[in-house]
Design a protein around this motif. Structure first.
Motif, mmCIF file in Angstrom:
data_model
loop_
_atom_site.group_PDB
_atom_site.id
_atom_site.type_symbol
_atom_site.label_atom_id
_atom_site.label_comp_id
_atom_site.label_asym_id
_atom_site.label_seq_id
_atom_site.Cartn_x
_atom_site.Cartn_y
_atom_site.Cartn_z
ATOM 1 N N ARG A 80 -7.834 53.284 -38.390
ATOM 2 C CA ARG A 80 -6.598 53.669 -39.084
ATOM 3 C C ARG A 80 -6.383 52.957 -40.414
ATOM 4 O O ARG A 80 -5.398 53.199 -41.090
ATOM 5 C CB ARG A 80 -5.407 53.411 -38.168
ATOM 6 N N GLY A 81 -7.257 52.030 -40.763
ATOM 7 C CA GLY A 81 -7.131 51.353 -42.047
ATOM 8 C C GLY A 81 -6.091 50.241 -42.085
ATOM 9 O O GLY A 81 -5.671 49.828 -43.161
ATOM 10 N N ALA A 82 -5.691 49.745 -40.929
ATOM 11 C CA ALA A 82 -4.766 48.607 -40.895
ATOM 12 C C ALA A 82 -5.498 47.319 -41.269
ATOM 13 O O ALA A 82 -4.888 46.358 -41.723
ATOM 14 C CB ALA A 82 -4.125 48.471 -39.515
ATOM 15 N N LEU A 83 -6.814 47.317 -41.062
ATOM 16 C CA LEU A 83 -7.675 46.197 -41.441
ATOM 17 C C LEU A 83 -8.660 46.709 -42.482
ATOM 18 O O LEU A 83 -9.255 47.767 -42.316
ATOM 19 C CB LEU A 83 -8.450 45.660 -40.226
ATOM 20 N N ALA A 84 -8.836 45.952 -43.548
ATOM 21 C CA ALA A 84 -9.710 46.373 -44.638
ATOM 22 C C ALA A 84 -10.768 45.313 -44.908
ATOM 23 O O ALA A 84 -10.515 44.121 -44.759
ATOM 24 C CB ALA A 84 -8.883 46.612 -45.906
ATOM 25 N N PRO A 85 -11.963 45.734 -45.318
ATOM 26 C CA PRO A 85 -13.000 44.762 -45.680
ATOM 27 C C PRO A 85 -12.503 43.864 -46.808
ATOM 28 O O PRO A 85 -11.777 44.303 -47.695
ATOM 29 C CB PRO A 85 -14.164 45.627 -46.156
ATOM 30 N N TRP A 86 -12.898 42.607 -46.771
ATOM 31 C CA TRP A 86 -12.394 41.655 -47.759
ATOM 32 C C TRP A 86 -13.434 41.264 -48.793
ATOM 33 O O TRP A 86 -13.153 40.516 -49.707
ATOM 34 C CB TRP A 86 -11.823 40.415 -47.097
ATOM 35 N N GLY A 87 -14.647 41.750 -48.692
ATOM 36 C CA GLY A 87 -15.671 41.453 -49.696
ATOM 37 C C GLY A 87 -15.972 39.966 -49.777
ATOM 38 O O GLY A 87 -16.105 39.285 -48.776
ATOM 39 N N ARG A 88 -16.031 39.448 -50.997
ATOM 40 C CA ARG A 88 -16.378 38.038 -51.186
ATOM 41 C C ARG A 88 -15.175 37.120 -51.130
ATOM 42 O O ARG A 88 -15.306 35.923 -51.069
ATOM 43 C CB ARG A 88 -17.078 37.854 -52.528
ATOM 44 N N GLY A 89 -13.987 37.670 -51.205
ATOM 45 C CA GLY A 89 -12.776 36.855 -51.171
ATOM 46 C C GLY A 89 -12.443 36.387 -49.770
ATOM 47 O O GLY A 89 -13.195 36.596 -48.822
ATOM 48 N N ARG A 90 -11.294 35.792 -49.640
ATOM 49 C CA ARG A 90 -10.834 35.333 -48.336
ATOM 50 C C ARG A 90 -10.190 36.493 -47.584
ATOM 51 O O ARG A 90 -9.437 37.253 -48.161
ATOM 52 C CB ARG A 90 -9.800 34.226 -48.500
ATOM 53 N N PRO A 91 -10.451 36.603 -46.281
ATOM 54 C CA PRO A 91 -9.846 37.693 -45.513
ATOM 55 C C PRO A 91 -8.355 37.475 -45.269
ATOM 56 O O PRO A 91 -7.645 38.397 -44.949
ATOM 57 C CB PRO A 91 -10.623 37.677 -44.207
#
Length: 168
Positions: A80-91
């Motif tokens: 559902r997109g409530a959680l998104a990938p954070w890439g190189r940054g902090r989650p």
């Protein structure tokens, strides 16, 4: 201050109720609550088993179960997109906070948090003639690995904005 004490203080109008700690990559709270359908997919996907159903059935992090390895399986499980990938940054913007119950701050030899921290973000620093643990906010990624091994429960994960305001 424990959760029950925080709720009593909130009901007396003295404090705002703290936001629950959501899985890594969680959207802003209002967006997260609107998107999350409480399917438990992220909870089942977590190999560390630190996610649990919290208030309203929404997933929350429970660092007393262990630390987050940021594997991203919870994000992958969220359709559902409530959680998104954070890439190189902090989650997320969490950091460890030690309170007065800390054995080392009381002069008792304990280094469980230092030993548990994979980023070496907790170090001994001179304080009033003895060495005491201190968190290096720049190194702390908020994984929570230091919480569970603390024998007196003196470590909490707090949002960086709360830490900047001095909230314990």
């Amino acid at each position: 201050m424990g959760v029950a004490m925080e709720r009593r203080a909130f009901l007396r109008g003295r404090r705002r109720l703290p936001q629950p700690l959501r899985p890594p990559g969680a959207c802003a709270e209002a967006v997260f609550v609107a998107r999350c359908d409480r399917c438990d997919g992220c909870i089942r996907a977590c190999p560390e088993r630190i996610l649990r159903r919290g208030g309203g059935g929404f997933p929350e992090i429970d660092f007393t179960r262990g630390g987050c390895t940021f594997c991203g399986r919870c994000v992958t499980a969220c359709a559902r997109g409530a959680l998104a990938p954070w890439g190189r940054g902090r989650p997320w913007m969490l950091e460890a906070r030690l309170d007065a119950a800390c054995l080392a701050l009381q002069g008792i030899g304990c280094m469980s948090c230092l030993d548990a921290c994979p980023r070496e973000a907790i170090a001994l620093r001179p304080l009033c003639g003895r060495l005491a643990p201190q968190v290096d906010a720049a190194r702390c990624d908020g994984c929570g690995a230091c919480v569970r091994p603390c024998p007196v429960g003196a470590i909490r994960m707090v949002r960086r904005e709360d830490a900047a305001r001095g909230a314990a």
